[in-house]
Design an enzyme around this catalytic site. Structure first.
Site, short mmCIF file in Angstrom:
data_model
loop_
_atom_site.label_atom_id
_atom_site.label_comp_id
_atom_site.label_asym_id
_atom_site.label_seq_id
_atom_site.Cartn_x
_atom_site.Cartn_y
_atom_site.Cartn_z
N SER A 186 -3.42 3.26 -4.01
CA SER A 186 -3.55 4.37 -3.09
C SER A 186 -4.41 3.93 -1.90
O SER A 186 -4.07 2.96 -1.22
CB SER A 186 -4.13 5.59 -3.81
OG SER A 186 -4.01 6.75 -3.03
N ASP A 329 6.48 10.46 -6.25
CA ASP A 329 5.04 10.61 -6.00
C ASP A 329 4.78 11.85 -5.13
O ASP A 329 5.40 12.02 -4.08
CB ASP A 329 4.52 9.35 -5.31
CG ASP A 329 3.01 9.27 -5.24
OD1 ASP A 329 2.38 10.27 -4.82
OD2 ASP A 329 2.45 8.21 -5.59
N HIS A 361 1.19 10.65 -9.15
CA HIS A 361 0.40 9.69 -8.37
C HIS A 361 -0.77 9.11 -9.17
O HIS A 361 -0.88 7.88 -9.30
CB HIS A 361 -0.11 10.37 -7.09
CG HIS A 361 -0.86 9.44 -6.19
ND1 HIS A 361 -0.23 8.50 -5.40
CD2 HIS A 361 -2.19 9.30 -5.94
CE1 HIS A 361 -1.14 7.82 -4.71
NE2 HIS A 361 -2.33 8.29 -5.01
#
Length: 454
Positions: A186, A329, A361
């Site tokens: 991320s 996601d 996610h």
């Protein structure tokens, strides 16, 4: 270089209050990556359960996005009781995703830290999995001391200079020519690809053998628009708060377009952890606070130049890449990562891209750990890096992956009990953890097995 005694059973100071983080005079004259201050520290799970991991913090010289010298901190880790010898080094970029100092890994990973709302403590078991392989780990504060979330290039500079600092720090007993790999997810994945892109030009002496990035944002501008007004609107708020620190020219634009209420909320974004931000900004639509709507804001030339600057993918990393992204996601759009990968491929990068149909996610970061460890083990072993795109149903259901997840659960239980992490890994133990370290001839084994088992 100085050393300070470990402070036991006391809450660490936040970075702005801790003199360890103070910038010493004369850093302009130092080479990037030079260690100017060090101290041993205690690492703890959620700030409470002391971990038997050997750890130091290094304050080192680095630079911002414009090349201006500054200092940053990395937390460097060795397996508990490991002998002093050369070993591979992982630079693990945490998903800081906030600008508040309590979210910096150098604070959030320490014993006694107030960790509620920070992501770094959740990632400590993943870092421990790397230590279990016998590897050393560097965990840089890649947003810098100013918490400049979203800024271009400088997360890469800080990660690469953190690697230089770790390699040159005598107690780590590493070698300057030792193999290094990058890993992040991320916001940490975005920092990882910045480091991978910049490495050949900025730190050509580093032996970076690969970079593994999960859900690395791809298109920050598109993410801002898509997440605005939804459950994850706190991410755009933190993003804007970080960008106005990194790009002072953005401040007048925001003042001109945003009402006083949202400007006040941005002040809150500078002091709240990311999970607190997600609660505070859930379903808040910034367009309600704009003078002329979001389209007019995005049309501002100053903002357009910044958004163009912060998009990764314009340089081809010299090292091979593994990129993993969830097809469904809810935070990062798969289309943005598809486009990011295509930019890399057009530039000549060697990319292995795994698109995973199942997994939200945050859970996906943990579900892909066995596949990433397989891939990194192959890179350290010098095996050829596979390339190409593969869409899989899951990376969690193959026999190798299941074994890796059991190993992860066992490690988490050991961490809760405060047992030693890592140590010297014998060949027998590597074979027992077959889902983690791929046997010879099975390059990228977990991903290949998942692809063929669809």
């Amino acid at each position: 270089m100085t050393a300070e005694a470990v402070t036991r059973h006391a809450a660490p100071l936040l970075p702005p209050e801790d003199p360890f983080y103070d910038t010493p005079p004369g850093i302009d004259a130092l080479a990037p990556g030079t260690v100017v201050r060090s101290r041993p520290v205690e690492v703890a799970l959620f700030g409470v359960v002391r971990q038997r991991i050997t750890a130091w913090q290094l304050l080192y010289r680095t630079c911002d996005l414009n090349g201006t010298p500054e200092v940053s901190v990395t937390t460097v880790l060795l397996p508990w009781g490991a002998s002093a010898r050369p070993r591979p080094l992982i630079s693990f970029q945490c998903a800081i995703d906030a600008v508040a100092p309590q979210c910096f890994p150098s604070y959030a990973l320490r014993r006694g830290a107030w960790t509620i709302g920070s992501i770094a403590p959740l990632e400590l078991p993943i870092i421990a999995m790397a230590l279990e392989q016998g590897w050393a780990v560097s965990v840089p504060d890649h947003e810098g001391l100013g918490g400049r979330f979203g800024a271009a290039r400088e997360p890469g500079y800080r990660a690469l200079d953190g690697i230089r600092a770790a390699l040159g720090f005598a107690p780590m007993a590493l070698t300057s020519a030792g193999a290094v790999a990058l890993w992040g997810y991320s916001g940490g994945g975005l920092a990882t690809v910045w480091a991978a892109e910049l490495a050949a030009e900025y730190a050509p002496e580093l032996n970076i053998v690969g970079a593994a990035a999960g859900s690395p944002v791809g298109d920050p501008a598109a993410a801002f628009v898509r997440l605005n007004g939804g459950w994850f609107a706190g991410f755009p708020a933190a993003f804007v708060a970080g960008l106005r620190r990194a790009y002072p020219e953005l401040g007048p634009v925001l003042h001109d377009h945003l009402d006083a209420r949202y400007r006040l909320l941005l002040g809150e974004a500078e002091v709240r952890s990311i999970f607190a931000l997600l609660l505070r900004f859930a379903c808040r639509d910034v367009s309600r606070h704009l003078r002329d709507g979001i389209e007019e804001l995005l049309a501002e030339p100053v903002l357009g130049a910044i958004l163009a600057d912060i998009e990764p993918g314009t340089r081809a990393p010299a090292a091979p890449l593994l990129i993993v992204q969830g097809v469904n996601d809810e935070v990062i759009a798969v289309a943005d990562i598809d486009a990011h990968v295509r930019r890399y491929e057009r530039a000549g990068a060697r990319v292995r891209y795994l698109r995973v149909r199942r997994g939200a996610h945050l859970p996906l970061e943990f579900l892909i750990v066995p596949a990433i460890l397989d891939w990194l083990t192959d890179r350290f072993a010098g095996r050829p890096a596979p390339t190409g795109t593969c869409t899989v149903a899951s990376l969690a259901r193959s026999p190798r992956a299941v074994g890796g997840h059991f190993a992860f659960v066992r490690l988490a239980l050991r961490m809760l009990a405060g047992m030693p992490i890592g140590g010297e890994v014998s060949p027998g133990l590597r074979r027992a953890h077959s889902s983690i370290a791929a046997p010879p001839g099975e390059s990228d084994a977990a991903a290949v097995e998942a692809c063929t088992a669809r």
